[in-house]
Design an enzyme around this catalytic site. Structure first.
Site, PDB file in Angstrom:
ATOM      1  N   GLY A  15       0.842  -1.134   0.218  1.00  0.00           N
ATOM      2  CA  GLY A  15       0.037  -0.035   0.031  1.00  0.00           C
ATOM      3  C   GLY A  15       0.759   1.223  -0.020  1.00  0.00           C
ATOM      4  O   GLY A  15       1.564   1.437   0.851  1.00  0.00           O
ATOM      5  N   GLY A  17      -0.333   4.325   0.305  1.00  0.00           N
ATOM      6  CA  GLY A  17      -1.001   5.643   0.735  1.00  0.00           C
ATOM      7  C   GLY A  17      -0.284   6.381   1.662  1.00  0.00           C
ATOM      8  O   GLY A  17       1.060   6.328   1.589  1.00  0.00           O
ATOM      9  N   PHE A  18      -1.028   7.127   2.545  1.00  0.00           N
ATOM     10  CA  PHE A  18      -0.255   7.951   3.405  1.00  0.00           C
ATOM     11  C   PHE A  18       0.620   7.417   4.296  1.00  0.00           C
ATOM     12  O   PHE A  18       1.826   7.526   4.543  1.00  0.00           O
ATOM     13  CB  PHE A  18      -1.264   8.632   4.418  1.00  0.00           C
ATOM     14  N   GLY A  19       0.410   6.117   4.890  1.00  0.00           N
ATOM     15  CA  GLY A  19       1.399   5.423   5.858  1.00  0.00           C
ATOM     16  C   GLY A  19       2.429   4.890   5.034  1.00  0.00           C
ATOM     17  O   GLY A  19       3.752   4.949   5.277  1.00  0.00           O
ATOM     18  N   VAL A  83      -2.112  -7.333  -3.934  1.00  0.00           N
ATOM     19  CA  VAL A  83      -1.855  -8.410  -3.188  1.00  0.00           C
ATOM     20  C   VAL A  83      -2.834  -9.159  -2.639  1.00  0.00           C
ATOM     21  O   VAL A  83      -4.190  -8.788  -2.598  1.00  0.00           O
ATOM     22  CB  VAL A  83      -1.188  -7.950  -1.866  1.00  0.00           C
ATOM     23  N   GLU A 174     -18.682  17.934   3.375  1.00  0.00           N
ATOM     24  CA  GLU A 174     -17.943  18.654   2.358  1.00  0.00           C
ATOM     25  C   GLU A 174     -18.503  18.474   0.858  1.00  0.00           C
ATOM     26  O   GLU A 174     -18.498  19.447   0.166  1.00  0.00           O
ATOM     27  CB  GLU A 174     -16.322  18.104   2.066  1.00  0.00           C
ATOM     28  N   ASP A 305      -5.075   3.150   8.317  1.00  0.00           N
ATOM     29  CA  ASP A 305      -6.484   2.669   8.563  1.00  0.00           C
ATOM     30  C   ASP A 305      -6.848   1.112   8.953  1.00  0.00           C
ATOM     31  O   ASP A 305      -7.670   0.836   9.531  1.00  0.00           O
ATOM     32  CB  ASP A 305      -7.328   2.747   7.159  1.00  0.00           C
ATOM     33  N   ALA A 322      -5.617  10.615   7.820  1.00  0.00           N
ATOM     34  CA  ALA A 322      -4.188  10.890   7.256  1.00  0.00           C
ATOM     35  C   ALA A 322      -3.111  10.794   8.472  1.00  0.00           C
ATOM     36  O   ALA A 322      -1.918  10.064   8.274  1.00  0.00           O
ATOM     37  CB  ALA A 322      -4.190  11.814   6.340  1.00  0.00           C
ATOM     38  N   GLN A 323      -3.294  11.785   9.177  1.00  0.00           N
ATOM     39  CA  GLN A 323      -2.192  11.904  10.385  1.00  0.00           C
ATOM     40  C   GLN A 323      -1.716  10.777  10.910  1.00  0.00           C
ATOM     41  O   GLN A 323      -0.417  10.444  11.342  1.00  0.00           O
ATOM     42  CB  GLN A 323      -2.642  13.046  11.357  1.00  0.00           C
TER      43      GLN A 323
HETATM   44  C1  LIG Z   1     -13.404  10.910   0.614  1.00  0.00           C
HETATM   45  C2  LIG Z   1     -12.422  10.995   2.221  1.00  0.00           C
HETATM   46  C3  LIG Z   1     -12.086  12.105   2.332  1.00  0.00           C
HETATM   47  C4  LIG Z   1     -11.113  11.956   3.544  1.00  0.00           C
HETATM   48  N1  LIG Z   1     -10.607  13.382   4.181  1.00  0.00           N
HETATM   49  C5  LIG Z   1      -9.872  13.054   5.026  1.00  0.00           C
HETATM   50  C6  LIG Z   1      -9.507  14.466   5.854  1.00  0.00           C
HETATM   51  O1  LIG Z   1      -9.896  15.606   5.507  1.00  0.00           O
HETATM   52  N2  LIG Z   1      -8.474  14.283   6.458  1.00  0.00           N
HETATM   53  C7  LIG Z   1      -7.842  13.095   7.112  1.00  0.00           C
HETATM   54  O2  LIG Z   1      -6.982  13.054   8.010  1.00  0.00           O
HETATM   55  N3  LIG Z   1      -8.166  11.743   6.475  1.00  0.00           N
HETATM   56  C8  LIG Z   1      -9.342  11.963   5.465  1.00  0.00           C
HETATM   57  N4  LIG Z   1      -9.625  10.809   4.988  1.00  0.00           N
HETATM   58  C9  LIG Z   1      -9.115   9.501   5.389  1.00  0.00           C
HETATM   59  C10 LIG Z   1      -7.788   9.042   4.869  1.00  0.00           C
HETATM   60  O3  LIG Z   1      -7.621   9.576   3.331  1.00  0.00           O
HETATM   61  C11 LIG Z   1      -7.253   7.994   5.307  1.00  0.00           C
HETATM   62  O4  LIG Z   1      -7.233   7.797   6.946  1.00  0.00           O
HETATM   63  C12 LIG Z   1      -5.854   7.528   4.837  1.00  0.00           C
HETATM   64  O5  LIG Z   1      -5.715   7.482   3.523  1.00  0.00           O
HETATM   65  C13 LIG Z   1      -5.157   6.280   5.313  1.00  0.00           C
HETATM   66  O6  LIG Z   1      -4.044   5.985   5.008  1.00  0.00           O
HETATM   67  P1  LIG Z   1      -3.424   4.799   4.728  1.00  0.00           P
HETATM   68  O7  LIG Z   1      -1.987   4.756   4.272  1.00  0.00           O
HETATM   69  O8  LIG Z   1      -3.859   3.868   5.884  1.00  0.00           O
HETATM   70  O9  LIG Z   1      -4.260   4.191   3.414  1.00  0.00           O
HETATM   71  P2  LIG Z   1      -4.443   4.873   2.079  1.00  0.00           P
HETATM   72  O10 LIG Z   1      -4.126   6.162   1.965  1.00  0.00           O
HETATM   73  O11 LIG Z   1      -6.127   4.540   1.673  1.00  0.00           O
HETATM   74  O12 LIG Z   1      -3.727   3.874   0.966  1.00  0.00           O
HETATM   75  C14 LIG Z   1      -4.098   2.333   1.021  1.00  0.00           C
HETATM   76  C15 LIG Z   1      -3.212   2.122  -0.367  1.00  0.00           C
HETATM   77  O13 LIG Z   1      -3.193   0.833  -0.295  1.00  0.00           O
HETATM   78  C16 LIG Z   1      -3.534   0.031  -1.837  1.00  0.00           C
HETATM   79  N5  LIG Z   1      -3.965  -1.090  -1.715  1.00  0.00           N
HETATM   80  C17 LIG Z   1      -5.155  -1.479  -0.791  1.00  0.00           C
HETATM   81  N6  LIG Z   1      -5.487  -3.014  -0.994  1.00  0.00           N
HETATM   82  C18 LIG Z   1      -4.354  -3.485  -1.899  1.00  0.00           C
HETATM   83  C19 LIG Z   1      -3.765  -4.759  -2.225  1.00  0.00           C
HETATM   84  N7  LIG Z   1      -4.651  -5.778  -1.985  1.00  0.00           N
HETATM   85  N8  LIG Z   1      -2.786  -4.944  -3.014  1.00  0.00           N
HETATM   86  C20 LIG Z   1      -2.239  -3.874  -3.306  1.00  0.00           C
HETATM   87  N9  LIG Z   1      -2.427  -2.434  -2.969  1.00  0.00           N
HETATM   88  C21 LIG Z   1      -3.395  -2.390  -2.168  1.00  0.00           C
HETATM   89  C22 LIG Z   1      -4.353   1.134  -2.414  1.00  0.00           C
HETATM   90  O14 LIG Z   1      -4.430   1.315  -3.590  1.00  0.00           O
HETATM   91  C23 LIG Z   1      -3.867   2.331  -1.680  1.00  0.00           C
HETATM   92  O15 LIG Z   1      -2.920   3.070  -2.446  1.00  0.00           O
HETATM   93  C24 LIG Z   1     -10.383  10.878   3.924  1.00  0.00           C
HETATM   94  C25 LIG Z   1     -10.850   9.497   3.301  1.00  0.00           C
HETATM   95  C26 LIG Z   1     -11.905   9.665   2.104  1.00  0.00           C
HETATM   96  C27 LIG Z   1     -12.296   8.369   1.525  1.00  0.00           C
END
Ligand SMILES: Cc1cc2nc3c(=O)[nH]c(=O)nc-3n(C[C@H](O)[C@H](O)[C@H](O)COP(=O)(O)OP(=O)(O)OC[C@H]3O[C@@H](n4cnc5c(N)ncnc54)[C@H](O)[C@@H]3O)c2cc1C
Length: 435
Positions: A15, A17-19, A83, A174, A305, A322-323
């Protein structure tokens, strides 16, 4: 996967994403081979998805190539891979492009929409968790107005212009605000031959206040901002079903709407091999200890998450925002280095930097640990923070220019039906596009 053997330990991150990105940046120049797997080749800035859905931003401005983020990190490898399974006994991961061995594995796969098993809502409602889903929603909104122009049936026309947004968290608030601004400033000019004043934006919240995770003052103010914009805010109502036209609730209130957006829940992404009771807790999140280690597994970690670290202050885990994901990624990066150097790891402590939501032009609410404020200043703070956290200079510049343009011109020019979204094949399309 064609990744060379290395004398360094291999850390596989699932993944980007942010993390995952925060972690990879910490490790990319250390004595480790870092392999990042993601099913997309871009990082998705989810907080601004609602602006893509409402034509305020082009999708490219909130997505950023993962390869570009980690250019120049010598021991870093990216593979575009979904994955499928983790085999903890042999330390291997199965993906759609093959298998890979890990020394340390980090699950940072984020979350997905939770429809709580409601088939009607899952198949007929719209989710807004990915860029393709936001584009589907953008198309549907615009197609509905085009369709409304063509019908003589007043009920049908109203239903095409009615929007029900379920969930009064930041996403729902929003999106409702952005739709209301569209109704006010854009639709009358785009559709002069349609009575767009009849369009209704309904925000439905099951609890007794919107933005329940923020202060009472923020909730009150956000609600009054929404009402100023003409949004109908329904509280203490639970949406129970949707058949594509009729939205049922647990009260006598019912809506006729061609568009229902479900922003009322998320659940962690589940991965086979880590999906049994011993690993999971509420919302399917992986239970982790203070070092991010998945329960019972010393070499498997989870952040963001997908992870639930239960502490005294956060008995149900950190907020799915995100934080926490970024801070956990950074802490785990340091800890993995310590682990590889034979040192002990440091427990994670979350620094709450506050939360915020915007309702529209000059209207936002901000709760910082020491100050809470609302209105114009809060809106500027909201914009600055979002620009700051966007990944990549180009995205920041493009978003900034778009915002300035939209502010001066009262406009949202990305209201384009590039990829039509037909309701009848909504299920197939959404499933196809969301991955
Ligand atoms: C509409 C919306 C608005 C939001 N607004 C806010 C906000 O204003 N402020 C805030 O702090 N948070 C906000 N959030 C929440 C924030 O985006 C999440 O908490 C954050 O993205 C979590 O980060 P993460 O790294 O855990 O996962 P993510 O950023 O979701 O990244 C997960 C990654 O894993 C990848 N992935 C998933 N499954 C697989 C797999 N099986 N194989 C390979 N790759 C995979 C995905 O493609 C993705 O790139 C919002 C979320 C949404 C949906």
């Amino acid at each position: 996967m064609n990744i060379p053997q290395s004398s360094y330990p291999r850390i596989v991150i699932v993944g980007g994403g942010f993390g995952g990105i925060a972690l990879a940046k910490k490790l990319g120049k250390k004595e480790a081979q870092v392999v990042l797997l993601d099913k997309h080749n871009y990082h998705n800035f989810q907080p601004l998805l609602y602006q893509v859905s409402t034509g305020g931003l082009e999708p490219d401005s909130i997505a950023y190539p993962i390869r570009k983020v980690l250019q120049g990190y010598p021991n870093f490898y990216f593979r575009l891979a979904q994955v499928q399974e983790v085999k903890t006994d042999t330390k291997r991961i199965k993906t759609n492009i093959g298998e890979i061995f890990y020394d340390y594995l980090v699950i940072a796969a984020g979350s997905e929409t939770n429809f709580f098993g409601n088939k009607g809502i899952a198949t007929k409602g719209m989710a807004m968790k990915t860029i393709p889903q936001s584009l589907n929603l953008r198309s549907l909104i615009l197609e509905n107005f085009e369709q409304a122009l063509l019908t003589d049936d007043l009920h049908e026309r109203d239903a095409l212009m009615n929007f029900v947004i379920v969930g009064g968290g930041p996403t729902g608030v929003e999106l409702a605000g952005a739709l209301a601004e569209m109704k006010k400033g854009i639709l009358p000019k785009d559709y002069p031959d349609l009575d767009t004043r009849r369009a209704q934006i309904n925000l439905v919240q099951s609890g007794d206040r919107i933005l329940p995770a923020m202060s009472e003052k923020a909730s009150e103010k956000a609600e009054s901002f929404l009402e100023e914009l003409g949004v109908n805010v329904w509280k203490n109502i639970r949406v129970t079903d949707y058949d594509g036209k009729k939205v049922s609730t647990n009260t006598n209130t019912m809506f006729q709407a061609e568009t229902l957006v479900w922003a009322a829940g998320v659940k962690a992404v589940e991965i086979k091999g880590l999906d049994s009771e011993e690993f999971l807790c509420r919302g399917k999140r992986l239970r982790v200890n203070e070092f991010h280690q998945v329960a019972g597994l010393e070499d498997v970690f989870a952040i963001g998450d997908v992870a639930q670290m239960e502490t005294e202050e956060f008995p149900h885990g950190h907020p799915m925002m995100a934080q926490p994901a970024i801070q956990q990624g950074k802490n785990l990066g340091d800890n993995l280095v310590r682990l590889m150097e034979g040192k002990s790891m440091k427990p994670f402590v979350y620094k709450d930097k506050g939360s915020m939501a915007t309702v529209g032009r000059n209207k936002a609410v901000v709760d910082l640990p020491k100050f809470k404020f609302q209105g114009v200043f809060a809106w500027f703070v909201w914009m600055f923070v979002h620009l700051y956290f966007l990944i990549g200079f180009r995205d920041r510049v493009v978003v900034f220019i778009n915002w300035v343009y939209n502010y001066i011109r009262f406009d949202r020019e990305a209201r384009l039906i590039i990829r039509p979204f037909k309701k009848q094949n909504r299920v197939e399309r959404d499933t196809l596009m969301q991955d």
